[in-house]
Scaffold this active site. Structure first.
Site, PDB file in Angstrom:
ATOM      1  N   GLU A  99      37.397  30.332  42.848  1.00 52.97           N
ATOM      2  CA  GLU A  99      36.282  29.937  42.350  1.00 52.97           C
ATOM      3  C   GLU A  99      36.634  28.871  40.868  1.00 52.97           C
ATOM      4  O   GLU A  99      37.648  29.684  40.196  1.00 52.97           O
ATOM      5  CB  GLU A  99      34.954  30.867  42.113  1.00 52.97           C
ATOM      6  CG  GLU A  99      34.538  31.293  43.048  1.00 52.97           C
ATOM      7  CD  GLU A  99      33.035  32.305  42.723  1.00 52.97           C
ATOM      8  OE1 GLU A  99      32.560  32.677  44.534  1.00 52.97           O
ATOM      9  OE2 GLU A  99      32.987  32.328  42.333  1.00 52.97           O
ATOM     10  N   CYS A 113      38.017  26.486  33.604  1.00 56.05           N
ATOM     11  CA  CYS A 113      38.309  27.832  33.330  1.00 56.05           C
ATOM     12  C   CYS A 113      39.101  28.257  34.818  1.00 56.05           C
ATOM     13  O   CYS A 113      38.188  27.422  35.874  1.00 56.05           O
ATOM     14  CB  CYS A 113      37.198  28.841  33.580  1.00 56.05           C
ATOM     15  SG  CYS A 113      37.283  30.575  33.593  1.00 56.05           S
ATOM     16  N   CYS A 120      41.424  39.803  42.268  1.00 57.21           N
ATOM     17  CA  CYS A 120      42.744  40.704  41.561  1.00 57.21           C
ATOM     18  C   CYS A 120      42.842  41.816  41.638  1.00 57.21           C
ATOM     19  O   CYS A 120      42.152  42.420  41.973  1.00 57.21           O
ATOM     20  CB  CYS A 120      41.580  40.325  39.999  1.00 57.21           C
ATOM     21  SG  CYS A 120      42.995  40.898  39.131  1.00 57.21           S
ATOM     22  N   CYS A 124      39.555  46.503  36.626  1.00 56.56           N
ATOM     23  CA  CYS A 124      38.834  46.755  36.081  1.00 56.56           C
ATOM     24  C   CYS A 124      37.378  47.141  36.355  1.00 56.56           C
ATOM     25  O   CYS A 124      36.577  46.303  37.088  1.00 56.56           O
ATOM     26  CB  CYS A 124      38.452  45.660  34.681  1.00 56.56           C
ATOM     27  SG  CYS A 124      40.309  45.501  34.054  1.00 56.56           S
ATOM     28  N   CYS A 127      33.971  44.102  36.174  1.00 55.00           N
ATOM     29  CA  CYS A 127      34.218  43.221  36.924  1.00 55.00           C
ATOM     30  C   CYS A 127      34.513  42.815  38.002  1.00 55.00           C
ATOM     31  O   CYS A 127      34.736  43.481  39.202  1.00 55.00           O
ATOM     32  CB  CYS A 127      35.847  42.538  36.562  1.00 55.00           C
ATOM     33  SG  CYS A 127      36.334  40.796  36.772  1.00 55.00           S
ATOM     34  N   CYS A 340      32.102  34.365  32.824  1.00 53.32           N
ATOM     35  CA  CYS A 340      33.654  34.604  32.969  1.00 53.32           C
ATOM     36  C   CYS A 340      33.520  36.310  33.842  1.00 53.32           C
ATOM     37  O   CYS A 340      32.038  37.331  33.692  1.00 53.32           O
ATOM     38  CB  CYS A 340      34.444  35.147  32.262  1.00 53.32           C
ATOM     39  SG  CYS A 340      34.798  33.487  31.236  1.00 53.32           S
TER      40      CYS A 340
END
Ligand code: SAH
Ligand code: SF4
Length: 351
Positions: A99, A113, A120, A124, A127, A340
């Protein structure tokens, strides 16, 4: 004649090729042709037939080489927030999805962005992207294609932030190439001052950037100056703890003389107390930074709580009293889950 095109992996699409590499594809053509092609590709054209100043046979050769399309990614979904932010879900040529978001501020400045990885690996706790796991790095062509697709829909883009899906400093080679392409004056010509890399704190990557460039704006997701809490929220802290990170940031600052941005995701009852703010200010002391306070964006299935505006304001005031500059965070894009850390909601978990 030697076939120099053999040196270029066939899966690399033209958006990821430098001017020199494009020229090497057609060694018998004069250099100005490669420049013309590079310019067209930098405009993000939809078809090789748009290259009106390129002879038809050459357009056909390009088309054959790249499966008929200058851009290999496709827009699968478009979501527009009420504030105008645009989120695209993009299907990559191997079927994976990422995205990217176009954010527009009050002055009309447009920021893309971009994602740097599919998923990932950093995990975290707060997230959405972290819950997807890691599938693979993006090529520079796939990074540039996100830019082209956003620009096709929204026009001129002045800034780029690597704050989409993934950890850009774990894909530094491709991110570096993407930055070189974005900033090439024969093409898009964006100043590297308008490009930001956001990292969770990959120390070797920060030192590599400091030593070898490019000098871009650096944002570091810190979130907490408390070692235990940071490790809990951001497992990267086990590998590169706060003090090691600080040394790397001092080195980056020594080389660039630039203010670093620290991103602090505020999660109610976890890191929003006066004590947390003071610990943060003390940790920051030797650095020249600005702090981006981000109220945690809610994610379904996560038990965290978003702090109130008053809590964020109070936290900012404590930093302010300690001489630390805070900048208001753009909350734009929230409505399309494009803010984000929320990227990935339209995607299935990766195996
Ligand atoms: N991987 C890089 C860049 C992408 S994440 C990094 O971590 O810096 C971009 C930013 O979104 C980071 O600052 C991250 O801390 C923040 N973020 C992640 N999840 C979030 C959430 N749910 N709410 C608000 N910000 C979040
Ligand atoms: Fe990865 Fe950044 Fe999300 Fe952490 S915050 S999981 S590094 S995308």
């Amino acid at each position: 004649m030697t076939d120099t095109s053999r040196h270029i992996p066939p899966t690399v699409y033209p958006s990821g090729l430098t001017l020199e590499e494009l020229a090497a594809l057609f060694p018998e053509e004069p250099l100005y042709r490669a420049k013309q092609i590079f310019k067209w590709i930098s405009k993000g054209i939809e078809s090789f037939d748009s290259m009106t100043n390129i002879p038809q046979p050459l357009r056909e050769r390009l088309s054959e080489r790249f499966d008929g399309h200058p851009i290999s990614s496709n827009i699968e979904k478009q979501l527009v927030d009420e504030d105008g932010s645009l989120k695209l879900q993009i299907r990559l040529r191997d079927g994976a999805a990422v995205e990217c978001v176009l954010l527009e501020d009050i002055e009309g400045r447009k920021t893309a962005c971009l994602s740097s990885q599919v998923g990932c690996p950093m995990g975290c706790a707060f997230c959405k992207t972290g819950t997807l796991g890691f599938l693979r790095n993006l090529g520079a062509d796939e990074i540039l294609e996100q830019f082209h697709l956003l620009r096709r829909l929204r026009g001129f883009i002045s800034n780029v932030v690597f704050m989409g899906m993934g950890e850009p400093l774990l894909n530094l080679e491709n991110v570096r190439r993407a930055i070189a392409l974005l900033s090439n004056h024969e093409g898009i010509g964006m100043s590297t001052r308008k490009i930001t890399i956001s990292t969770s704190g990959i120390v070797p990557g920060i030192l590599d950037l400091a030593a070898h460039g490019p000098i871009v704006r650096l944002a570091v997701s810190l979130t907490s100056a408390n070692p235990e809490l940071r490790t809990h929220l951001m497992p990267v802290n086990k590998t590169w703890p706060l003090e090691t990170l600080k040394s790397a940031l001092l080195e980056y600052q020594r080389v660039t003389r630039d203010r670093i941005t620290l991103e602090v995701v505020l999660i109610d009852t976890m890191n929003t107390s006066e004590h947390d703010a003071i610990a943060l200010a003390e940790w920051i002391a030797p650095l020249k930074v600005q702090v981006n306070l981000i109220a945690w964006n809610p994610i379904e299935g996560m038990a965290f709580k978003t702090p109130s505006t008053a809590q964020v304001k109070q936290f900012a005031e404590i930093l302010d009293h300690n001489g630390i500059v805070t900048i208001p965070r753009m909350n734009r894009g929230r409505g399309v889950m494009g803010a984000c850390g929320q990227l990935g909601d339209t995607l299935k978990a990766q195996e």
